[in-house]
Write a protein that holds these residues in place. Structure first.
Motif, PDB file in Angstrom:
ATOM      1  N   PRO A 174       0.595  -1.103   0.000  1.00 24.67           N
ATOM      2  CA  PRO A 174       0.070   0.093   0.066  1.00 24.67           C
ATOM      3  C   PRO A 174       1.042   1.262  -0.060  1.00 24.67           C
ATOM      4  N   ARG A 250      -0.978  -0.213  -4.202  1.00 26.71           N
ATOM      5  CA  ARG A 250      -1.989  -1.460  -4.331  1.00 26.71           C
ATOM      6  C   ARG A 250      -1.822  -2.489  -3.068  1.00 26.71           C
ATOM      7  N   SER A 251      -2.564  -3.372  -2.914  1.00 25.42           N
ATOM      8  CA  SER A 251      -2.637  -4.177  -1.784  1.00 25.42           C
ATOM      9  C   SER A 251      -1.321  -4.991  -1.921  1.00 25.42           C
ATOM     10  N   TYR A 252      -1.091  -5.649  -0.731  1.00 21.94           N
ATOM     11  CA  TYR A 252       0.279  -6.499  -0.537  1.00 21.94           C
ATOM     12  C   TYR A 252       0.421  -7.680  -1.185  1.00 21.94           C
ATOM     13  N   ARG A 253       1.429  -7.844  -1.746  1.00 23.86           N
ATOM     14  CA  ARG A 253       1.968  -8.950  -2.568  1.00 23.86           C
ATOM     15  C   ARG A 253       3.109  -9.342  -2.842  1.00 23.86           C
TER      16      ARG A 253
END
Length: 343
Positions: A174, A250-253
């Motif tokens: 994020p 973005r969301s965590y990856r």
């Protein structure tokens, strides 16, 4: 030791090996140094942390008090000391070329956070200087030293998923605080140099030294002017392709998947596995799924040990320069393809 990120002394003995303990100084008080880099240094019995430097006297003192060493105000003052064999450089990327170069010029071995510098031209200048001086220069891609990746390489060699056809690798998280240096282009900010270096390094690790960039995209932040996300398409000479994505929008990856002729192999927490984590490698075949739980491992401790082994002459490393320069060339290629696309 991986043939990944080391340039070391010539085998002709141009520079004598350091006798343990290796005396370290730290240039900068970045968060990654506080959380990971310096704790790994002080935990290694073959290392003695001598001093930590910052442009801020208060910050240097806070770090020195925490880690039990001297506080130095100013990076140049640390390099003037005569009790330091090696330096750890966790500065913002745009400052790496100057301060790694200065450290090498004073005869210090260097462990530097990634990326080593912000362009191939800068990187080759540093690798050449290290090789000419017989000094160890290591780019801190600690994740490659985690035991889970060695296990994956063995599984590939044993045919766990057949022949490798494609790699996908992702590292994103994020948005960070607006004042973070990642939003400052003059310091080498942006998602490519912060997060994108990881999937790009994974591509080089699994697709080999001839991997090339076929296309790229970066999503720019209009306020700061830095890229906050992006992707690249890569391929090896023998036709294995890869899709790499990154960003801090973005969301965590944090993973990669190897897609073979007869199955898939997925690694979660590929790039930032904490020392206490027992990572899981998942293998999927047509109607069969297996999960392998790996032992916990500390890749920060492992890379410090590898660096120390090089500095003290315990292990020869004579292929690291090519890998460091390959990484820089791939980053340059992503930028060129992005410019071409947006131009």
């Amino acid at each position: 030791m991986h043939a990944d990120t080391v340039v070391s002394a010539a085998r002709d003995g141009s520079r004598p090996a350091v006798t343990p303990p290796v005396r370290f100084g730290v240039l900068g008080c970045a968060d990654i140094a506080r959380r990971n880099g310096i704790p790994a240094l002080v935990a290694d019995p073959a290392v003695r942390l001598v001093a930590v430097s910052s442009r801020s006297a208060d910050k240097a003192r806070a770090f020195a008090d925490r880690f039990g060493c001297a506080a130095v105000t100013g990076y140049e003052r640390l390099l003037e000391r005569d009790d330091i064999d090696a330096v750890y450089v966790p500065l913002p990327p745009a400052l790496h070329h100057e301060w790694i170069g200065r450290a090498l010029a004073t005869g210090r071995h260097v462990l530097a956070e990634k990326p080593l510098a912000v362009s191939l031209r800068e990187v080759t200048g540093l690798t050449r200087a290290a090789a000419d001086a017989g000094l160890v220069l290591m780019e801190n891609f600690a994740f490659l030293h985690h035991a889970q990746h060695a296990r994956v390489r063995r599984m590939l060699a044993d045919g766990a998923i057949g022949e490798l056809r494609h790699l996908t690798a992702e590292f994103g998280f994020p948005p960070v605080h607006a004042a973070d240096i990642r939003y400052r282009p003059e310091l080498g900010g942006g998602a490519l140099l912060d997060a994108g270096v990881y999937p790009i390094r994974a591509a080089a690790h699994y697709l080999g030294p001839d991997v090339r960039v076929l296309g790229a995209h970066r999503r720019m932040d209009p306020g700061s002017g830095v890229d906050v996300g992006g992707a690249a398409l890569v391929a090896s000479a023998d036709g294995v392709s890869g899709h790499l994505t990154f960003g801090f929008d973005r969301s965590y990856r944090n993973s990669y998947t190897l897609w073979g002729s007869s199955g898939l192999l997925t690694v979660q927490r590929a790039f930032s596995a904490p020392p206490s984590l027992r990572p899981v490698v998942r293998v999927e075949r047509q109607d069969h799924v297996e999960e392998f739980t790996m032992p916990a491992d500390n890749h920060f401790a492992r890379i410090v040990a590898a660096f120390v082994a090089a500095v003290t002459g315990q292990t020869p490393h004579d292929q690291g320069r090519a890998a460091i320069e390959q990484q820089a060339a791939l980053l340059d290629a992503v930028l060129r393809h992005t410019d071409r696309t947006e131009g």
